[in-house]
Design a protein around this motif. Structure first.
Motif, PDB file in Angstrom:
ATOM      1  N   LYS A  87      22.049  40.907  36.498  1.00 31.03           N
ATOM      2  CA  LYS A  87      22.263  39.511  36.884  1.00 31.03           C
ATOM      3  C   LYS A  87      23.254  38.868  35.923  1.00 31.03           C
ATOM      4  CE  LYS A  87      19.938  35.067  37.659  1.00 31.03           C
ATOM      5  NZ  LYS A  87      18.633  34.343  37.710  1.00 31.03           N
ATOM      6  N   LEU A  88      24.296  38.244  36.490  1.00 32.32           N
ATOM      7  CA  LEU A  88      25.351  37.614  35.687  1.00 32.32           C
ATOM      8  C   LEU A  88      25.566  36.187  36.166  1.00 32.32           C
ATOM      9  CD1 LEU A  88      27.627  37.830  33.555  1.00 32.32           C
ATOM     10  CD2 LEU A  88      29.114  38.662  35.393  1.00 32.32           C
ATOM     11  N   VAL A  89      25.451  35.232  35.248  1.00 27.51           N
ATOM     12  CA  VAL A  89      25.633  33.816  35.563  1.00 27.51           C
ATOM     13  C   VAL A  89      26.857  33.298  34.811  1.00 27.51           C
ATOM     14  CG1 VAL A  89      24.592  31.521  35.531  1.00 27.51           C
ATOM     15  CG2 VAL A  89      23.146  33.535  35.867  1.00 27.51           C
ATOM     16  N   LEU A  90      27.890  32.928  35.583  1.00 26.58           N
ATOM     17  CA  LEU A  90      29.135  32.418  34.988  1.00 26.58           C
ATOM     18  C   LEU A  90      29.485  31.030  35.512  1.00 26.58           C
ATOM     19  CD1 LEU A  90      31.365  35.646  35.115  1.00 26.58           C
ATOM     20  CD2 LEU A  90      30.206  34.677  33.129  1.00 26.58           C
ATOM     21  N   SER A  91      28.564  30.381  36.165  1.00 27.54           N
ATOM     22  CA  SER A  91      28.817  29.058  36.741  1.00 27.54           C
ATOM     23  C   SER A  91      29.244  28.055  35.668  1.00 27.54           C
ATOM     24  CB  SER A  91      27.556  28.542  37.447  1.00 27.54           C
ATOM     25  OG  SER A  91      27.159  29.414  38.484  1.00 27.54           O
ATOM     26  N   GLY A  92      30.083  27.102  36.081  1.00 25.83           N
ATOM     27  CA  GLY A  92      30.475  26.031  35.173  1.00 25.83           C
ATOM     28  C   GLY A  92      31.571  26.381  34.190  1.00 25.83           C
ATOM     29  N   ASN A  93      32.258  27.487  34.397  1.00 27.40           N
ATOM     30  CA  ASN A  93      33.387  27.870  33.546  1.00 27.40           C
ATOM     31  C   ASN A  93      34.688  27.752  34.342  1.00 27.40           C
ATOM     32  OD1 ASN A  93      32.104  28.914  30.974  1.00 27.40           O
ATOM     33  ND2 ASN A  93      31.038  30.182  32.469  1.00 27.40           N
ATOM     34  N   LYS A  94      35.768  27.435  33.661  1.00 32.16           N
ATOM     35  CA  LYS A  94      37.061  27.233  34.328  1.00 32.16           C
ATOM     36  C   LYS A  94      37.782  28.574  34.528  1.00 32.16           C
ATOM     37  CE  LYS A  94      37.596  22.560  32.456  1.00 32.16           C
ATOM     38  NZ  LYS A  94      38.430  21.646  31.620  1.00 32.16           N
ATOM     39  N   LEU A  95      37.250  29.345  35.451  1.00 33.83           N
ATOM     40  CA  LEU A  95      37.814  30.666  35.706  1.00 33.83           C
ATOM     41  C   LEU A  95      38.942  30.626  36.724  1.00 33.83           C
ATOM     42  CD1 LEU A  95      34.509  32.750  35.897  1.00 33.83           C
ATOM     43  CD2 LEU A  95      36.070  32.526  33.960  1.00 33.83           C
ATOM     44  N   GLY A  96      38.799  29.787  37.748  1.00 31.75           N
ATOM     45  CA  GLY A  96      39.789  29.763  38.811  1.00 31.75           C
ATOM     46  C   GLY A  96      39.780  31.063  39.593  1.00 31.75           C
ATOM     47  N   ASP A  97      40.692  31.171  40.553  1.00 32.11           N
ATOM     48  CA  ASP A  97      40.757  32.381  41.375  1.00 32.11           C
ATOM     49  C   ASP A  97      41.063  33.624  40.550  1.00 32.11           C
ATOM     50  OD1 ASP A  97      40.269  30.826  43.584  1.00 32.11           O
ATOM     51  OD2 ASP A  97      42.361  30.695  44.212  1.00 32.11           O
ATOM     52  N   SER A  98      41.946  33.460  39.543  1.00 32.93           N
ATOM     53  CA  SER A  98      42.349  34.612  38.722  1.00 32.93           C
ATOM     54  C   SER A  98      41.182  35.168  37.914  1.00 32.93           C
ATOM     55  CB  SER A  98      43.488  34.220  37.775  1.00 32.93           C
ATOM     56  OG  SER A  98      44.612  33.778  38.483  1.00 32.93           O
ATOM     57  N   GLY A  99      40.406  34.261  37.301  1.00 33.30           N
ATOM     58  CA  GLY A  99      39.267  34.710  36.500  1.00 33.30           C
ATOM     59  C   GLY A  99      38.183  35.359  37.336  1.00 33.30           C
ATOM     60  N   VAL A 100      37.934  34.777  38.528  1.00 32.51           N
ATOM     61  CA  VAL A 100      36.925  35.340  39.430  1.00 32.51           C
ATOM     62  C   VAL A 100      37.353  36.732  39.896  1.00 32.51           C
ATOM     63  CG1 VAL A 100      35.830  35.110  41.694  1.00 32.51           C
ATOM     64  CG2 VAL A 100      36.051  33.110  40.192  1.00 32.51           C
ATOM     65  N   LYS A 101      38.650  36.886  40.140  1.00 33.81           N
ATOM     66  CA  LYS A 101      39.149  38.181  40.578  1.00 33.81           C
ATOM     67  C   LYS A 101      38.942  39.250  39.499  1.00 33.81           C
ATOM     68  CE  LYS A 101      43.175  40.431  42.652  1.00 33.81           C
ATOM     69  NZ  LYS A 101      44.563  40.268  43.132  1.00 33.81           N
ATOM     70  N   LEU A 102      39.170  38.867  38.248  1.00 35.49           N
ATOM     71  CA  LEU A 102      38.969  39.809  37.146  1.00 35.49           C
ATOM     72  C   LEU A 102      37.514  40.278  37.086  1.00 35.49           C
ATOM     73  CD1 LEU A 102      40.999  38.017  34.326  1.00 35.49           C
ATOM     74  CD2 LEU A 102      41.492  40.288  35.258  1.00 35.49           C
ATOM     75  N   VAL A 103      36.606  39.325  37.189  1.00 33.94           N
ATOM     76  CA  VAL A 103      35.179  39.649  37.107  1.00 33.94           C
ATOM     77  C   VAL A 103      34.740  40.499  38.298  1.00 33.94           C
ATOM     78  CG1 VAL A 103      32.851  38.693  37.107  1.00 33.94           C
ATOM     79  CG2 VAL A 103      34.639  37.610  35.741  1.00 33.94           C
ATOM     80  N   SER A 104      35.179  40.108  39.491  1.00 39.27           N
ATOM     81  CA  SER A 104      34.752  40.839  40.688  1.00 39.27           C
ATOM     82  C   SER A 104      35.296  42.261  40.711  1.00 39.27           C
ATOM     83  CB  SER A 104      35.190  40.088  41.949  1.00 39.27           C
ATOM     84  OG  SER A 104      36.599  39.972  42.022  1.00 39.27           O
ATOM     85  N   GLU A 105      36.513  42.456  40.197  1.00 47.73           N
ATOM     86  CA  GLU A 105      37.073  43.805  40.151  1.00 47.73           C
ATOM     87  C   GLU A 105      36.299  44.703  39.196  1.00 47.73           C
ATOM     88  OE1 GLU A 105      41.207  43.366  39.257  1.00 47.73           O
ATOM     89  OE2 GLU A 105      41.767  43.068  41.364  1.00 47.73           O
ATOM     90  N   ALA A 106      35.694  44.095  38.171  1.00 50.02           N
ATOM     91  CA  ALA A 106      34.875  44.881  37.238  1.00 50.02           C
ATOM     92  C   ALA A 106      33.669  45.472  37.949  1.00 50.02           C
ATOM     93  CB  ALA A 106      34.421  44.004  36.074  1.00 50.02           C
ATOM     94  N   LEU A 107      33.191  44.774  38.992  1.00 52.36           N
ATOM     95  CA  LEU A 107      32.018  45.237  39.727  1.00 52.36           C
ATOM     96  C   LEU A 107      32.293  46.498  40.542  1.00 52.36           C
ATOM     97  CD1 LEU A 107      31.119  42.356  38.921  1.00 52.36           C
ATOM     98  CD2 LEU A 107      29.991  42.184  41.143  1.00 52.36           C
ATOM     99  N   ARG A 108      33.558  46.800  40.754  1.00 55.34           N
ATOM    100  CA  ARG A 108      33.904  47.992  41.535  1.00 55.34           C
ATOM    101  C   ARG A 108      33.514  49.289  40.837  1.00 55.34           C
ATOM    102  NH1 ARG A 108      39.925  47.275  44.206  1.00 55.34           N
ATOM    103  NH2 ARG A 108      39.345  45.766  45.834  1.00 55.34           N
ATOM    104  N   ASN A 109      33.476  49.220  39.507  1.00 57.47           N
ATOM    105  CA  ASN A 109      33.149  50.431  38.756  1.00 57.47           C
ATOM    106  C   ASN A 109      31.738  50.900  39.083  1.00 57.47           C
ATOM    107  OD1 ASN A 109      32.274  52.165  36.436  1.00 57.47           O
ATOM    108  ND2 ASN A 109      34.333  51.696  35.715  1.00 57.47           N
ATOM    109  N   PRO A 110      31.551  52.175  39.374  1.00 57.48           N
ATOM    110  CA  PRO A 110      30.212  52.700  39.718  1.00 57.48           C
ATOM    111  C   PRO A 110      29.173  52.454  38.637  1.00 57.48           C
ATOM    112  CG  PRO A 110      31.917  54.319  40.228  1.00 57.48           C
ATOM    113  CD  PRO A 110      32.587  53.222  39.460  1.00 57.48           C
TER     114      PRO A 110
END
Length: 337
Positions: A250-273
């Motif tokens: 479980k990862l909670v990152l709400s309330g941070n100024k990530l924008g689309d670029s930051g969210v993309k970085l985090v979501s791509e990390a989830l691709r790793n098995p």
């Protein structure tokens, strides 16, 4: 005693053996409770204070360790030589370097030796007072126990460093910054549920958490980093750590100024098995319709996702079709909000 060691220090060793100064019982009790890894943690925690305490009597301390055969003749001479060439501070640093290289059994005996020498090392008396607090806290805690949320000062941070596993460490809204988080760096990876939300950690503070995620012994399952001042640049290191971590679910990152670029970085990390995240909270992170579409596309390779929070972002009807595609893609999905 090691051959060739100056006999002039016999009086020092004799004094230590006579028991003229009673041993620091609290520290002795704490040492008895420490296993090998905890003993090393304790040594690292007190490292600077030990060096300062030993400086004035570094030659005598080295002699006693040689007299008790914890130091070889060569090690004793190295310390004396360094002290003469450099300074007592340099000799003290070398002495502690040699101590920390010893096997755990010898390290514990050396610690007890230090305790018995507290009449030679007055500064250790302050550690005795702290030791009383430490042992009292240690008595009331079990390894793998819940910790109080009002963790303040060095007594608790010194005690919890001895824990193998910490079930809950909840420090939400405690006005902690990166500098304060440094005190907890040795134990962050031991926490199963780590909550640091609503603190001004910034990217530097989150970097410390990323280091914990990379630790081979990391036990973090739930990680709360909501409203900690994380930005896109800090998300780069966090995403890198998450991509190889296999404990966080479980990862909670709400309330941070990530924008689309930051969210993309985090979501791509989830691709790793290796990444096992099932619950992802990204509320109020500045996500737009375009970013939401990229997020859905990336998450399509993560069928284990069960909960996704995207509340309070700049989303419109344009992203609804993409979000709807999540339903058949994620058989275990329980909630999108």
């Amino acid at each position: 005693m090691a051959e060739g060691v100056d006999q002039g220090g016999d009086s020092v060793a004799s004094t230590m053996r006579t028991g003229d100064a009673p041993p620091m019982s609290s520290m002795m009790e704490l040492l008895e409770r420490c296993d090998d890894s905890q003993l090393l943690d304790l040594t690292n925690h007190y490292r600077q204070r030990l060096e300062e305490a030993i400086q004035e009597e570094v030659k005598n301390v080295a002699f006693v360790l040689a007299y008790e055969k914890y130091f070889s003749e060569q090690e004793y001479k190295q310390v004396i030589k360094r002290t003469k060439r450099g300074s007592r501070a340099a000799g003290s640093t070398l002495l502690l370097n040699l101590v920390t290289e010893k096997e755990p059994r010898v390290l514990k005996l050396i610690w007890k030796c230090f305790v018995k020498m507290h009449h030679l090392l007055p500064e250790l008396k302050a550690m005795e007072e702290e030791g009383s607090d430490l042992i009292e806290s240690f008595k009331n805690m079990k390894l793998s126990s819940e910790l109080p949320t009002d963790l303040e000062g060095t007594s608790y941070s010194s005690t919890i460093v001895l824990c193998d596993t910490i079930k809950h460490l909840d420090l939400d809204s405690c006005s902690i910054q990166c500098e304060g988080l440094q005190w907890l760096k040795p134990i962050l990876h031991k926490c199963q549920h780590l909550s640091l939300g609503d603190n001004d950690l910034g990217n530097s503070g989150v970097k410390l958490v990323s280091e914990a995620l990379r630790n081979p012994d990391c036990k973090i399952q739930t990680l709360g980093l909501n409203s900690v001042g994380l930005t896109v640049s800090g998300a780069v290191d966090l995403a890198s750590a998450l991509s190889t971590n296999h404990t966080v679910t479980k990862l909670v990152l709400s309330g941070n100024k990530l924008g689309d670029s930051g969210v993309k970085l985090v979501s791509e990390a989830l691709r790793n098995p290796d990444c096992k995240i099932q619950t992802l909270w990204l509320g109020s992170v500045g996500l737009t319709d375009s970013g939401a579409k990229d997020l859905v596309s990336t998450l399509s390779t993560k069928p284990s996702l069960t909960n996704l929070c995207l509340t309070h972002n700049s989303l419109t009807d344009l992203c609804v079709p993409a979000l709807r595609r999540l339903i058949p893609t994620f058989p275990r999905l329980e909630q999108i909000r």
